[in-house]
Design a protein around this motif. Structure first.
Motif, PDB file in Angstrom:
ATOM      1  N   ALA A  65      -0.939  13.864   1.049  1.00 59.04           N
ATOM      2  CA  ALA A  65      -0.226  12.623   0.762  1.00 59.04           C
ATOM      3  C   ALA A  65       0.867  12.379   1.798  1.00 59.04           C
ATOM      4  O   ALA A  65       0.994  11.274   2.343  1.00 59.04           O
ATOM      5  N   ILE A  66       1.638  13.398   2.099  1.00 69.61           N
ATOM      6  CA  ILE A  66       2.755  13.218   3.023  1.00 69.61           C
ATOM      7  C   ILE A  66       2.254  12.913   4.432  1.00 69.61           C
ATOM      8  O   ILE A  66       2.744  11.997   5.105  1.00 69.61           O
ATOM      9  N   GLY A 120       0.818  -1.217   0.000  1.00 72.40           N
ATOM     10  CA  GLY A 120       0.000   0.000   0.000  1.00 72.40           C
ATOM     11  C   GLY A 120       0.841   1.251   0.000  1.00 72.40           C
ATOM     12  O   GLY A 120       0.715   2.120  -0.878  1.00 72.40           O
ATOM     13  N   GLY A 121       1.753   1.329   0.988  1.00 75.85           N
ATOM     14  CA  GLY A 121       2.592   2.524   1.103  1.00 75.85           C
ATOM     15  C   GLY A 121       3.510   2.673  -0.097  1.00 75.85           C
ATOM     16  O   GLY A 121       3.690   3.778  -0.622  1.00 75.85           O
ATOM     17  N   GLY A 122       4.059   1.548  -0.562  1.00 73.44           N
ATOM     18  CA  GLY A 122       5.006   1.586  -1.684  1.00 73.44           C
ATOM     19  C   GLY A 122       4.351   2.119  -2.946  1.00 73.44           C
ATOM     20  O   GLY A 122       4.929   2.945  -3.660  1.00 73.44           O
ATOM     21  N   LEU A 123       3.127   1.638  -3.214  1.00 67.64           N
ATOM     22  CA  LEU A 123       2.435   2.110  -4.409  1.00 67.64           C
ATOM     23  C   LEU A 123       2.190   3.614  -4.331  1.00 67.64           C
ATOM     24  O   LEU A 123       2.383   4.346  -5.303  1.00 67.64           O
ATOM     25  N   ALA A 124       1.781   4.059  -3.156  1.00 66.29           N
ATOM     26  CA  ALA A 124       1.494   5.480  -2.981  1.00 66.29           C
ATOM     27  C   ALA A 124       2.768   6.301  -3.167  1.00 66.29           C
ATOM     28  O   ALA A 124       2.771   7.316  -3.873  1.00 66.29           O
ATOM     29  N   VAL A 125       3.861   5.835  -2.565  1.00 72.56           N
ATOM     30  CA  VAL A 125       5.125   6.566  -2.674  1.00 72.56           C
ATOM     31  C   VAL A 125       5.627   6.545  -4.115  1.00 72.56           C
ATOM     32  O   VAL A 125       6.047   7.576  -4.666  1.00 72.56           O
TER      33      VAL A 125
END
Ligand code: SF4
Ligand code: SF4
Lengths: 303, 248
Positions: free
Chosen positions: A84-85, A44-49
């Motif tokens: 986002a951040i 989840g986090g990786g895709l967003a980043v």
């Protein structure tokens, strides 16, 4: 409008990522140890980043990107960056606590979920706010972005998680997202530049004399405006791309979900549905840009 | 700050006379010349001498054909640069504060050191008044020659925007729209100055003067086949006239 590959990837990937963060934050069931939690949070986090990083590629000065956080009072792009951040920081903390102690803080989770929803909404508002692009300028645009983020996020979360009704809910959410998109397409067909009240006549103010037609462009070659906003090459395969978007984005995931539900195959197979949907969404997003008509086209004899 | 000032002390801008513009592009060339040497960074071009030339300009001259009902088409040259809108959407969308509108004179500017080159402001402008510099990768736009109009070193007559100074047919006028007695306010009042795309809600400061109505030849009444009888002549000429008539 010019379909920039970096922006297409950004909106599709971070949409799925924030959709997943939203669901995990709300407590989407995931059984297993720290390893599993790490994997699911990283996805989840990786895709967003990754999506956010991709979006900086289309900036003229990526090294100054941090400056974009300053104008949240008026700018949706600025708000998106902040949302986002903040969301990623909250979710990172949530995942860390979950991984180390095994407990899921609902306060942190809910705030991260709220942040994720806000991020997707602000992304969509960057487009929906523009009067210059009548096809985007609609409340349906946030509906579509949120629907797809939730749908693709659900499929990814289901592949790793242990939701009892993952397939059924997946089918419902995917169908809902595409219904919103269908409405969006119907509206976009009727909200073309020609329908918006702007015309070469209003653009030049010469309508009070008669019918206006461009005789000569100001320049013989292309310029930033014609490349960026009067871009029409991308519309060539519009029909094929729309079929592809519907096939890979909607039909294939629905069939896969139905098969898994009927056969009782392991939930991990939902990953195939998620992948297919993402590819379909890339096509959908390409069209979102390529088919959009910008008002400045009126000065260049196009729509 | 990307928040727009509620009002500005002055509203400096241009009046462009579509009646007298001859489409020579002198204003655009002069603009390019001034702003490539005087701005924060050059107004760059790529492949300037090649086949695929392109570059950033702050002023572009389009040419349109207008066809009134039941009359022949007419050609209108159409210079277009930033209109320094009161409700400038390009300013509010900017995430960095690089784009701003000055409260003192209403000029819309870009601070190149803050600009990240995201291009969103160009998307928000309906008029195509902003262009990304292909070399500097920052947004460029008309500054209303802010470095000329307030200059203390330039000769008095040069303290106007380069395009206005250059125009050989006086199709461009510069002044304060907040002052009802200014040349620009007067021109707008006298000639019915118009806004471009008012439906976009940008409230542009710059105004365009529509071409004056053409004096068209009326569809001629049946041509006079019967010439009016020549005035009667007396004396020798009268005798000659009569004699020639008799000969046929
Ligand atoms: S013309 Fe375009 S760039 Fe200039 S102030 Fe208006 S919206 Fe902004
Ligand atoms: S391109 Fe520059 S001036 Fe325009 S919105 Fe982005 S940061 Fe602001």
């Amino acid at each position: 409008m010019h379909p920039a590959v970096s922006v297409i990837f950004f909106t599709v990937m971070s949409g799925a990522g924030f959709g997943m963060i939203f669901l995990l934050g709300l407590g989407f069931p995931v059984d297993g140890g720290a390893g599993k939690v790490f994997l699911v949070s990283l996805t989840g986090g990786g895709l967003a980043v990754a999506g956010l990083l991709a979006s900086t590629f289309h900036l003229g000065h990526p090294e100054r990107a941090w400056r974009a956080l300053s104008q949240w009072r008026t700018s949706w792009l600025s708000r998106e960056g902040i949302a986002a951040i903040m969301t990623l920081m909250l979710f990172g903390l949530y995942a860390l606590i979950w991984m180390t102690s095994g407990t899921r803080s609902s306060l942190l989770g809910w705030t991260a979920a709220l942040g994720a929803a806000a991020t997707v909404f602000t992304t969509s508002m960057i487009y929906a706010q523009l009067k210059t692009v009548p096809q985007w300028n609609s409340p349906l645009t946030p509906a579509v972005y949120s629907g797809f983020a939730l749908g693709s996020g659900w499929l990814l979360a289901s592949a790793f998680g242990n939701h009892g009704y993952a397939e059924v809910w997946g089918m419902v959410l995917v169908a809902l997202a595409w219904s919103a998109k269908w409405l969006w397409w119907v509206r976009a067909g009727r909200a073309r530049l020609a329908d918006s009240g702007s015309s070469p006549e209003t653009a030049t103010g010469l309508g009070l004399i008669g019918k206006v037609r461009l005789l000569e462009r100001p320049h013989t070659g292309e310029n930033y405006l014609t490349r960026e906003m009067v871009h029409r090459i991308g519309r060539k395969h519009a029909r094929t791309l729309r079929m592809l978007a519907l096939l890979l984005g909607a039909l294939v995931p629905l069939v896969i979900l139905a098969l898994i539900a009927l056969s009782g195959a392991p939930a991990l197979f939902i990953l195939a549905a998620a992948l297919s949907m993402s590819v379909g969404l890339l096509a959908e997003r390409w069209l979102f840009f390529a088919e959009a008509e910008h008002a400045v086209s009126l000065y260049y004899g196009h729509r | 700050m990307t928040r727009l000032p509620a009002t500005t002390e002055k509203r400096l801008g241009l009046v462009i006379d579509l009646d007298t513009c001859v489409g020579c592009h002198a204003c655009a060339v002069s603009c390019k010349e001034w702003n490539t040497s005087a701005g924060a960074s050059p107004l760059s071009d790529v492949d300037a001498y090649g086949a695929d030339v392109s570059g950033a300009w702050l002023n572009r001259i389009h040419t349109f054909e207008v066809t009134p009902e039941g009359a022949p088409a007419q050609i209108v040259h159409f210079p277009k640069s930033c209109l320094h809108c009161d409700d400038a959407p390009c300013v509010t969308v900017c995430p960095t504060g690089a784009s701003y509108k000055r409260p003192e004179d209403g000029i819309v500017l870009v601070d190149e050191d803050l600009c990240i080159g995201c291009g969103l402001c160009a998307w928000a402008c309906p008029y195509g008044a902003r262009e990304m510099d292909p070399v500097e990768n920052v947004m460029k736009k008309c500054t209303l020659c802010v470095d000329r109009i307030y200059s203390e070193t330039l000769a008095e007559e040069d303290r106007i925007p380069a395009c206005v100074r250059t125009c050989p047919s006086s199709a461009r006028h510069f002044g304060d729209f907040n002052d009802p007695d200014s040349n620009v306010s007067q021109l707008v009042a006298d000639r019915g100055g118009i806004d471009l795309m008012p439906e976009m809600g940008t409230r542009p400061v710059n105004k365009y003067l529509p071409p004056r109505p053409k004096t068209r030849s009326q569809p001629a009444p049946a041509p006079a086949l019967d010439p009016t009888p020549a005035p009667k002549a007396d004396g020798f000429l009268g005798w000659l006239d009569a004699a020639l008539d008799r000969l046929g």
